[in-house]
Design a protein around this motif. Structure first.
Motif, PDB file in Angstrom:
ATOM      1  N   HIS A  69      48.838  14.787  58.596  1.00  0.00           N
ATOM      2  CA  HIS A  69      49.824  14.479  59.492  1.00  0.00           C
ATOM      3  C   HIS A  69      50.693  14.678  58.158  1.00  0.00           C
ATOM      4  O   HIS A  69      50.470  14.554  57.337  1.00  0.00           O
ATOM      5  CB  HIS A  69      49.966  12.822  59.841  1.00  0.00           C
ATOM      6  CG  HIS A  69      49.982  12.163  58.484  1.00  0.00           C
ATOM      7  ND1 HIS A  69      50.862  11.699  57.649  1.00  0.00           N
ATOM      8  CD2 HIS A  69      49.011  11.077  58.094  1.00  0.00           C
ATOM      9  CE1 HIS A  69      50.023  10.464  56.829  1.00  0.00           C
ATOM     10  NE2 HIS A  69      49.115  10.142  57.030  1.00  0.00           N
ATOM     11  N   ASP A 101      49.393   9.456  50.526  1.00  0.00           N
ATOM     12  CA  ASP A 101      48.636   9.904  52.271  1.00  0.00           C
ATOM     13  C   ASP A 101      49.858  10.918  53.027  1.00  0.00           C
ATOM     14  O   ASP A 101      51.269  10.188  53.169  1.00  0.00           O
ATOM     15  CB  ASP A 101      49.310   8.136  52.671  1.00  0.00           C
ATOM     16  CG  ASP A 101      48.782   7.941  53.766  1.00  0.00           C
ATOM     17  OD1 ASP A 101      48.614   8.646  54.705  1.00  0.00           O
ATOM     18  OD2 ASP A 101      49.518   6.490  54.203  1.00  0.00           O
ATOM     19  N   MET A 102      50.079  11.707  52.508  1.00  0.00           N
ATOM     20  CA  MET A 102      48.666  12.777  53.089  1.00  0.00           C
ATOM     21  C   MET A 102      48.861  14.219  52.669  1.00  0.00           C
ATOM     22  O   MET A 102      48.078  14.880  52.833  1.00  0.00           O
ATOM     23  CB  MET A 102      47.753  12.354  54.305  1.00  0.00           C
ATOM     24  CG  MET A 102      47.889  12.863  55.105  1.00  0.00           C
ATOM     25  SD  MET A 102      47.005  13.230  56.334  1.00  0.00           S
ATOM     26  CE  MET A 102      45.941  14.291  55.513  1.00  0.00           C
ATOM     27  N   GLU A 133      52.013   9.810  62.321  1.00  0.00           N
ATOM     28  CA  GLU A 133      50.602   8.855  62.542  1.00  0.00           C
ATOM     29  C   GLU A 133      51.305   7.926  61.724  1.00  0.00           C
ATOM     30  O   GLU A 133      49.927   6.631  62.940  1.00  0.00           O
ATOM     31  CB  GLU A 133      50.055  10.131  62.003  1.00  0.00           C
ATOM     32  CG  GLU A 133      48.617   9.541  61.427  1.00  0.00           C
ATOM     33  CD  GLU A 133      48.456   8.288  60.711  1.00  0.00           C
ATOM     34  OE1 GLU A 133      47.160   7.645  60.674  1.00  0.00           O
ATOM     35  OE2 GLU A 133      49.064   7.768  59.829  1.00  0.00           O
ATOM     36  N   GLU A 134      51.968   7.538  60.987  1.00  0.00           N
ATOM     37  CA  GLU A 134      52.348   6.147  61.215  1.00  0.00           C
ATOM     38  C   GLU A 134      53.223   4.950  61.862  1.00  0.00           C
ATOM     39  O   GLU A 134      52.567   3.679  60.879  1.00  0.00           O
ATOM     40  CB  GLU A 134      53.507   6.247  59.577  1.00  0.00           C
ATOM     41  CG  GLU A 134      52.370   7.283  58.141  1.00  0.00           C
ATOM     42  CD  GLU A 134      50.978   6.798  57.911  1.00  0.00           C
ATOM     43  OE1 GLU A 134      50.415   5.861  58.238  1.00  0.00           O
ATOM     44  OE2 GLU A 134      50.450   7.522  56.588  1.00  0.00           O
ATOM     45  N   GLU A 161      42.732  12.146  55.011  1.00  0.00           N
ATOM     46  CA  GLU A 161      42.786  11.295  54.083  1.00  0.00           C
ATOM     47  C   GLU A 161      42.854  10.771  53.310  1.00  0.00           C
ATOM     48  O   GLU A 161      41.792  10.694  52.760  1.00  0.00           O
ATOM     49  CB  GLU A 161      43.185  10.288  55.458  1.00  0.00           C
ATOM     50  CG  GLU A 161      43.794  10.109  56.740  1.00  0.00           C
ATOM     51  CD  GLU A 161      45.155   9.380  56.888  1.00  0.00           C
ATOM     52  OE1 GLU A 161      45.922   8.994  55.735  1.00  0.00           O
ATOM     53  OE2 GLU A 161      45.693   9.903  57.488  1.00  0.00           O
ATOM     54  N   MET A 351      43.719   5.293  48.376  1.00  0.00           N
ATOM     55  CA  MET A 351      44.955   4.668  49.863  1.00  0.00           C
ATOM     56  C   MET A 351      45.588   2.778  48.885  1.00  0.00           C
ATOM     57  O   MET A 351      46.326   2.825  49.716  1.00  0.00           O
ATOM     58  CB  MET A 351      44.175   3.947  51.418  1.00  0.00           C
ATOM     59  CG  MET A 351      44.981   3.399  51.746  1.00  0.00           C
ATOM     60  SD  MET A 351      46.457   4.941  52.186  1.00  0.00           S
ATOM     61  CE  MET A 351      46.060   5.903  54.390  1.00  0.00           C
TER      62      MET A 351
END
Ligand code: ZN
Length: 382
Positions: A69, A101-102, A133-134, A161, A351
């Protein structure tokens, strides 16, 4: 350009989800065009954002999707010690919003394009970049609808990711719901003449707690996940005007994080049933206009790719590890899987740094991802 130089370019575009991602998408389109690779852009309704899809190698057979993304989470209110949209290096780490990310993975994929083209490939590699995406995995849905219409379904999707390049086969699904309780106001001295929306909301939240407790039964556990059961939690609530007024309205938002084999909508259904059977008749006995409404805020499915599948064997080969894991965060993977594309998660960075100030990816992780894509290119060489 190498992956680090490409990452500097990508981080330079402020693609916070509320902004357009078109500057980044146009940069990638022009970069690919420089290698003679055409790409398709799939725009949102107002044409302010786009997904990008490109194919390298022979398009007439099923291939592998490399997916990421392009949007990032906001930096608002975060204490950054470096400029978030300008790549900077310190102690072997590259700092900037989206490095983990990412955009790190996307940079490595783009840097590998000349290598993929030189292979030559016996099956195609597709580059799939999404938006939004987020904010609920929204953008990729139109891209997947497009892929579903094609004769050849990809055999594998690798979503980059941040997993520190460990192969991840699963994550939970999520459902976010809103509940609006509409009661009837009156002077609090005559409370029984009103319908107290806060108190009915409290009964609903109590019921959510009981549903959550049932989901924790040992026979429902899946040890691959942490925690090993589906969870329910209420995260927001508002209602009431003053202590001496019986509140007419109360709203709360809750979410379900469900194991991939469980349907989170069943939780919402159980709560709706409880509301209709237990609460609404009591409310309407006092005021016929009162009631309880539910609306879905967002949802994405879980992912649980089989460890014995071809997809799992492939990612183990490319990333050099068959210690398959799961992650706590969600991805677009469940949506790819839902249209029949076996999906794994594997990308550079952690992450632990995602969504935080001073987000970074280490140069070692970037080099590791370059090496993974090199192994992929060798494996797909004709
Ligand atoms: Zn992400």
């Amino acid at each position: 350009m190498n992956s680090r130089e490409l990452l500097a370019k990508l981080v330079g575009f402020d693609t916070t989800s509320r902004e357009s991602n078109l500057h980044l998408i146009e940069f990638v389109r022009d970069y690919l065009a420089g290698f003679g690779v055409p790409c398709e852009l799939i725009f949102n309704e107002p044409r302010s954002k786009a997904n990008l899809f490109a194919t390298l190698g022979p398009p007439q057979v099923p291939g592998i999707v490399l997916s990421g993304h392009t949007d990032v989470v906001p930096v608002d209110g975060q204490a950054w010690s470096v400029a978030p949209f300008e790549l900077s290096e310190h102690d072997g780490k590259l700092y900037g919003r989206g490095t983990a990310d990412m955009k790190g993975y996307i940079a490595c994929v783009l840097a590998a394009v000349p290598r993929f083209l030189a292979a030559p490939l016996r099956m195609p590699l597709h580059i799939a970049l999404s938006y939004d995406e987020e904010v609920g995995c929204l953008g990729v849905r139109s891209l997947l609808a497009e892929l579903e219409r094609r004769p050849h379904k990809p055999l594998l999707c690798i979503i980059g990711e941040p997993t520190e390049l460990k192969p991840v086969l699963g994550h939970k699904g999520k459902l976010a719901m809103r509940c609006d309780v509409h009661g009837a106001a009156c002077h609090s001295a005559y409370a029984p003449q009103g319908v107290n929306a806060i108190e009915y909301a409290a009964e609903l939240i109590g019921e959510l707690g009981r549903i959550g407790a049932r989901l924790r039964r040992p026979e429902l556990h899946d040890p691959r996940f942490d925690p090993p059961y589906s969870t329910v939690q209420t995260g927001l609530i508002s209602g009431g005007k003053a202590l001496n007024i019986v509140p007419a309205d109360c709203r709360f938002d809750f979410e379900v994080r469900a194991l991939p084999n469980q349907d989170p909508r069943q939780v919402a259904e159980q709560l709706r049933h409880f509301a209709q059977q237990q609460l609404v008749p009591r409310m309407q006995a006092v005021d016929g206009a009162s009631g309880i409404g539910f609306s879905e805020l967002s949802a994405y499915p879980g992912l649980a790719t089989d460890a014995d599948s071809q997809a799992a064997r492939w990612i183990a080969q490319f990333c050099g590890s068959s210690e398959f894991g799961t992650v706590a965060f969600g991805t677009e993977g469940g949506l790819f899987d839902a249209v029949g594309i076996p999906t794994v998660i594997c990308g550079p960075g952690s992450m632990d740094q995602g969504h935080k100030p001073d987000e970074f990816v280490s140069l070692a992780q970037l080099a590791g991802c370059d090496a993974m894509l090199e192994r992929l290119a060798s494996a797909l060489q004709r």
